[in-house]
Design a protein around this motif. Structure first.
Motif, mmCIF file in Angstrom:
data_model
loop_
_atom_site.group_PDB
_atom_site.id
_atom_site.type_symbol
_atom_site.label_atom_id
_atom_site.label_comp_id
_atom_site.label_asym_id
_atom_site.label_seq_id
_atom_site.Cartn_x
_atom_site.Cartn_y
_atom_site.Cartn_z
ATOM 1 N N LEU A 242 0.697 -1.309 0.086
ATOM 2 C CA LEU A 242 0.125 0.113 -0.060
ATOM 3 C C LEU A 242 0.904 1.137 0.079
ATOM 4 O O LEU A 242 0.335 2.259 -0.623
ATOM 5 C CB LEU A 242 -0.745 0.003 1.311
ATOM 6 C CG LEU A 242 -2.076 -1.067 1.258
ATOM 7 C CD1 LEU A 242 -2.714 -1.000 2.595
ATOM 8 C CD2 LEU A 242 -3.203 -0.913 -0.125
ATOM 9 N N ALA A 243 1.949 1.372 0.743
ATOM 10 C CA ALA A 243 2.894 2.451 0.584
ATOM 11 C C ALA A 243 3.259 2.468 -0.601
ATOM 12 O O ALA A 243 3.446 3.665 -0.868
ATOM 13 C CB ALA A 243 4.138 2.188 1.914
ATOM 14 N N MET A 244 3.746 1.366 -1.323
ATOM 15 C CA MET A 244 4.449 1.778 -2.812
ATOM 16 C C MET A 244 3.354 2.483 -3.659
ATOM 17 O O MET A 244 3.602 3.088 -4.482
ATOM 18 C CB MET A 244 4.686 0.328 -3.185
ATOM 19 C CG MET A 244 6.086 -0.188 -2.260
ATOM 20 S SD MET A 244 6.573 -2.091 -3.078
ATOM 21 C CE MET A 244 7.090 -2.981 -1.632
ATOM 22 N N LEU A 245 1.991 1.663 -3.612
ATOM 23 C CA LEU A 245 1.103 2.457 -4.284
ATOM 24 C C LEU A 245 0.786 3.798 -4.009
ATOM 25 O O LEU A 245 0.723 4.698 -4.923
ATOM 26 C CB LEU A 245 -0.254 1.498 -4.397
ATOM 27 C CG LEU A 245 -0.108 0.047 -4.690
ATOM 28 C CD1 LEU A 245 -1.437 -0.763 -4.352
ATOM 29 C CD2 LEU A 245 0.116 0.014 -6.218
ATOM 30 N N GLY A 246 1.014 4.180 -2.794
ATOM 31 C CA GLY A 246 0.809 5.439 -2.280
ATOM 32 C C GLY A 246 1.721 6.382 -2.814
ATOM 33 O O GLY A 246 1.532 7.559 -3.322
ATOM 34 N N ILE A 247 3.094 5.853 -2.984
ATOM 35 C CA ILE A 247 4.216 6.665 -3.575
ATOM 36 C C ILE A 247 4.146 6.979 -5.036
ATOM 37 O O ILE A 247 4.384 7.731 -5.671
ATOM 38 C CB ILE A 247 5.372 5.978 -3.440
ATOM 39 C CG1 ILE A 247 5.938 5.887 -1.944
ATOM 40 C CG2 ILE A 247 6.656 6.344 -4.135
ATOM 41 C CD1 ILE A 247 7.151 4.929 -1.594
ATOM 42 N N PHE A 248 3.519 6.101 -5.682
ATOM 43 C CA PHE A 248 3.053 6.095 -7.205
ATOM 44 C C PHE A 248 2.310 7.262 -7.230
ATOM 45 O O PHE A 248 2.197 8.116 -8.182
ATOM 46 C CB PHE A 248 2.670 4.683 -7.724
ATOM 47 C CG PHE A 248 3.336 3.832 -8.142
ATOM 48 C CD1 PHE A 248 4.356 4.099 -8.992
ATOM 49 C CD2 PHE A 248 3.310 2.265 -7.950
ATOM 50 C CE1 PHE A 248 5.406 3.377 -9.366
ATOM 51 C CE2 PHE A 248 4.163 1.248 -8.225
ATOM 52 C CZ PHE A 248 5.208 2.118 -9.238
#
Length: 472
Positions: free
Chosen positions: A427-433
């Motif tokens: 979820l954090a990686m998707l948030g960074i995207f």
């Protein structure tokens, strides 16, 4: 020692093995090499120079940005460590993605990472050449890049032990430099360094406060910090050529955790405590130079230039190594031209040569097409490391469940609080995207990296379908 990658668990979507490659490679890396490769991978030019832009955007809250992105990197490395300790392979996360998701996934993430490393080799060569031409004005930059390429081509063609020794001493120099910086910084903050006064919290609270540019500045700082952590993945590639792959990668990954906090978060805390975040020198010459200059240390610029040069040369050496091993592993799994996978005297020399030539072509592009092709190339690799991390997390979710059912004894390293923290990381990686889409500078990088990923994925799917059709 048996190569675990040679016999994938039953129920996997594809029989994955680069065991033949791993057995042909020599096992010349010792534990001290692996530990230093892991440590050296954390300390790069991105920390010494690139962090200045993050400080200028986030102010003192850059400490939070590096802490948050550091936690994400810790989770990613823990996931990767779990899979690599269970199944050491020179293809690392590419092999894990292929085992978990399918050949197209291994193809996509493997070749995307290869492109990233090769372009990075060129960038690091250019950066190192700029420093040397500053000392020796009038000498051509391209000639220095060519010299560096020849040197590291030689170390990587010779033997993995030669590579390990070079990287060990490079990393040792970086560790000594940043350790001395932290010691001097802490002494200055405490007011016990001769000729300095304790700054207290003046720089942390003044000039707009802890978050002078608000949440937007923190976001920019966060994005800058995320990409400064790239490089840790190389240790899981190198583990396949160590004396004890399972124990080696497990120990290297574990010890890398606290070092991330110490070197990145600690150094950012020292810099913003000692130096006003809006000091022009923080961006112009780098935060470490600004801090040393603030402490009145003579020759601060030259000291930092030497450290940065070492960091750049270390990264060149490590990236040529990582690119060659990834290419060799991909070929062994039928994911590339066979000639690229030839191994001679335990070294994939063709892959080393091709990876180095590709890197040097990127350097030439910086001279031939500085206004269009080269910037496009830089944008193309801008978000690749995030793509790699997402594949790592997805692979770990699938393989962890499979390992617990079929080979729990291989779980030498376990992901913390699985599956909760794996999902949090995803979820954090998707948030960074999402954050990258909001920022004009990073939006272009995300789009270009997305195009590269989609193209490679499409090629991988076509290849996979053809392979299935042929076998059927």
């Amino acid at each position: 020692m048996s190569r675990n990658s040679a016999s994938p668990p039953t129920g996997s979507p594809v029989a994955v093995s680069d065991a033949k490659t791993d057995s042909a490679l020599t096992h010349g890396l010792k534990q001290r090499h692996l530990s230093m490769i892991a440590l050296g991978g954390v300390i790069g030019a991105g920390l010494f120079v690139g962090s200045g832009a993050g400080i200028a955007a986030a102010g003192p809250s850059i400490i939070i940005a590096y802490a948050v992105s550091g936690l994400l990197v810790m989770l990613v490395m823990r996931m990767l460590g779990e899979m690599s300790a269970a199944n050491p392979a020179s293809g690392s996360f590419s092999v894990h993605a292929e085992r978990a998701i399918g050949p197209w996934a291994g193809f996509t993430v493997g070749w995307a990472f290869w492109v990233l490393l090769c372009v990075a080799v060129g960038l690091e060569g250019i950066g190192a050449a700029k420093i040397v031409t500053g000392w020796l004005p009038g000498t051509p930059e391209w000639a220095w890049v060519a010299l560096f390429m020849v040197v590291f081509l030689g170390t990587n063609l010779a033997s993995v032990k030669k590579f390990g020794e070079f990287e060990f001493w490079f990393a040792a120099l970086k560790v000594v430099a940043i350790t001395l910086f932290l010691v001097l910084g802490v002494l200055a903050i405490l007011g016990v360094l001769p000729g300095t006064d304790a700054p207290g919290t003046t720089n942390l609270e003044g000039e707009g406060g802890f978050m002078p540019n608000g949440a937007e500045g923190l976001v920019i700082g966060l994005l800058a910090s995320v990409f400064a952590y790239g490089g840790l993945e190389t240790v899981t590639i190198a583990a396949a050529e160590s004396e004890n792959p399972v124990q080696g990668v497990a120990k290297a990954v574990r010890t890398a955790m606290w070092r991330i906090a110490l070197f990145y978060v600690g150094s950012m805390a020292v810099v913003v405590t000692l130096v006003p975040w809006d000091d022009p020198k923080v961006v112009e010459v780098g935060p470490f130079y600004a801090a040393l200059d603030h402490l009145g240390i003579s020759g601060a610029a030259e000291i930092m230039n030497v450290v940065i040069l070492v960091a750049l040369l270390s990264a060149m050496n490590a990236n040529i190594y990582g690119a060659s091993r990834m290419a060799c592993s991909l070929v062994a799994r039928g994911q590339g031209p066979r000639r690229l996978g030839r191994i001679s005297s335990g070294v994939p020399r063709t892959a080393v040569l091709v990876s180095s030539v590709f890197g040097f072509l990127c350097v030439l592009l910086s001279y031939w097409r500085p206004d269009d092709v080269f910037p496009w190339l830089l944008n193309m690799i801008g978000a690749v490391i995030l793509v790699v991390w997402i594949f790592i997390a997805l692979s770990q979710v699938i393989l962890r469940d499979r390992l617990e059912r079929e080979a729990p004894e291989k779980l030498v390293v376990r992901m913390w609080l699985f599956p909760v923290l794996t999902v949090v990381a995803l979820l954090a990686m998707l948030g960074i995207f999402v954050l990258m889409l909001r920022e004009p500078d990073t939006r272009d990088q995300l789009m270009a990296s997305g195009v590269l990923t989609v193209v490679l994925a499409a090629i991988g799917v076509v290849r996979q379908r053809r392979s299935v059709a042929v076998k059927g």
